[in-house]
Enzyme design. Sequence first.
Site, short mmCIF file in Angstrom:
data_model
loop_
_atom_site.label_atom_id
_atom_site.label_comp_id
_atom_site.label_asym_id
_atom_site.label_seq_id
_atom_site.Cartn_x
_atom_site.Cartn_y
_atom_site.Cartn_z
N PHE A 140 40.63 41.49 54.26
CA PHE A 140 40.83 41.78 52.83
C PHE A 140 40.37 40.54 52.25
CE2 PHE A 140 42.78 41.65 48.75
CZ PHE A 140 42.65 42.87 48.18
N ASP A 225 39.07 32.30 54.06
CA ASP A 225 39.68 32.74 53.27
C ASP A 225 41.42 32.58 53.36
OD1 ASP A 225 41.15 34.17 51.03
OD2 ASP A 225 40.02 36.15 51.37
N LYS A 254 45.75 32.42 44.55
CA LYS A 254 47.03 32.97 44.62
C LYS A 254 48.17 31.78 44.18
CE LYS A 254 46.83 37.35 46.57
NZ LYS A 254 45.95 37.85 47.74
C1 LIG Z 1 44.60 38.40 47.23
C2 LIG Z 1 43.67 38.15 48.19
C3 LIG Z 1 42.30 38.09 47.49
C4 LIG Z 1 41.91 38.53 46.30
O1 LIG Z 1 42.49 37.80 45.34
P1 LIG Z 1 42.64 38.42 43.76
O2 LIG Z 1 43.07 37.15 43.03
O3 LIG Z 1 43.23 39.57 43.84
O4 LIG Z 1 41.23 38.59 43.56
C5 LIG Z 1 41.34 37.71 48.34
N1 LIG Z 1 41.57 37.35 49.99
C6 LIG Z 1 42.64 37.32 50.25
C7 LIG Z 1 43.06 36.87 51.71
C8 LIG Z 1 44.06 37.83 49.71
O5 LIG Z 1 45.05 37.89 50.03
#
Ligand SMILES: *Cc1c(COP(=O)(O)O)cnc(C)c1O
Length: 411
Positions: A140, A225, A254
Site C-alpha cells: 500500500f 515507504d 502521517k
Molecule cells: C497512508 C500511507 C500512504 C499514503 O499516504 P496518504 O497521506 O494517504 O497519501 C502511503 N504509504 C503507506 C505505507 C501508508 O500507510
Amino acid sequence: MENQSHMDLELRFGAKNYSPLPVVLARGEGAWLWDVEGNKYLDMMSAYSAVSHGHGHPRLLAALEAQAAKLAVVSRAFHAEPLGPFLEKLCEVTGLERALPMNTGAEAVETAIKAARRWGYRVKGIPKDKAEIIVADGNFHGRTTTIVGFSSEEDYKDGFGPFTPGFVTVPFGDLEAARAAITPNTAAVLVEPLQGEAGIIEPPTGWLKGLRDLCTEQNVLLILDEIQTGLGRTGKMFAHSHEGITPDGLILGKALGGGLLPVSAFVSSHEVMATFGPGSHGSTFGGNPLAAAVGLEALKVLEDENLAERSARLGARLKRALQGINSPLVSDVRGKGLFVGVAIDPRYAAARTVCERLMARGILSKETHETVVRLAPPLIIEEDDLDWATREFRAVIGELESECVPSEAQA
Ligand SMILES: *Cc1c(COP(=O)(O)O)cnc(C)c1O
C-alpha cells in the site's frame, strides 16, 4: 440522535468512498476522543498513525498557532524561515543527506518514483523509458493513479486504468524473488518494511538486511515507504532500524504532521536528489512555513518524549496481553511496538464486528482486510488506558465466542 443527523449529511452530500464506523467525532485530547453526543472513546487507531503524538499535543499546537499567526504559506517561489531547520532535522533524524517536502504520503511516494527513475537514467544509465521499479505483493503506497496501478488489491484499481508501466511485483518478504526480478533496467526496489494496510504483515527477519545487500551489489536504490511504520510506530525511530540498515531513499508522512497537518517528505542522498533541478518537481504547499514549523516540532517531540522507546515498551505489553487471550476467534497476534494486528478467524466473527463491539465499549479501532483488527494507539497513550483497552478487547472476544461457538456446534 445527533450522531445520526451528521452521518446522514455526509451520506447525502459525500462520495461514498469510505465505510466509517457509525460515530461522529467532535473533539480529541491525547489518546481520547469525544463524539458530538459527548460519548468518550479511546483512540486505538490514531488516524493510521498520523496521530502518533496524540490529539492536540500542547507543543505542537503552540508551534502551529505561533507559525500560523506569523506566516503560513508563501510557496517555494521564495525561501521561508522555518524550512531550512525542518530539512536539517529530517536529515539528522534519518541519517540521510537531503529532504524534499511534500504534503500527503502519496505525493512523497510519487516523488520517490520520479527520483528513482531519473537516477536510473542519469546516473545508472538505463535506456530512456525503460526504468523498472520492483514492488511487493500486498503493498500500500497511496491512491494516485500511478500508485494504484502497481497495487495488487483489485478494489484499489478496478476501473481506474490504464496504468503506468514500469513496475514489477514480487512476493513480500521473498529475497530470492527480488533477486530474480532485478534486471539491468531496475532503478529501485520500493517496499514497506512491514506492511500496514495489508494487515500488519511482518517479513522474515533478515529480509530487509538482505534487500539492502542485494541493492548495493546490483546498483539498485532501496527505497522504503515508512509513512506508516516510521517515526517511532514500531518501537524504533524507523522500522528499518530494527535491522540496522540505511535505505537510499526514505518516504515519511502521517506522523510527520504531528496529527495536525498533512506533511510528508522524500529523504535521500546528494546523488539521488541532485537529479532534481528547478522546474523538475514541486508542490504549491510542500514545505510551507506552517507545515515546516509543525513538522520540525513533531520530530523534536518524538525525541524529547522518547516516543519510540515508549512504543517498544507499551507495544510489547499490549502484544503479550493479546497473545494471552486463549480463544479460537484469535488466530494470530502480530506486529512490532504499538503497531499490532489481531487476526480474527472469519468462521467465528468479522473483524468489523469486533470493531463495532469495541466501539460500544468506548474503544475506536478499524478492521483492515476484513479479518484483522489494527491496534495502533497514539504513542503517548497511558499504560493504564492501554491495559483497560486490552481488558475490553478480551471481553469482546469472550462475548463473541459465547455467541458464536454454540451456534456452530448446533449447525
Ligand atoms: C497512508 C500511507 C500512504 C499514503 O499516504 P496518504 O497521506 O494517504 O497519501 C502511503 N504509504 C503507506 C505505507 C501508508 O500507510
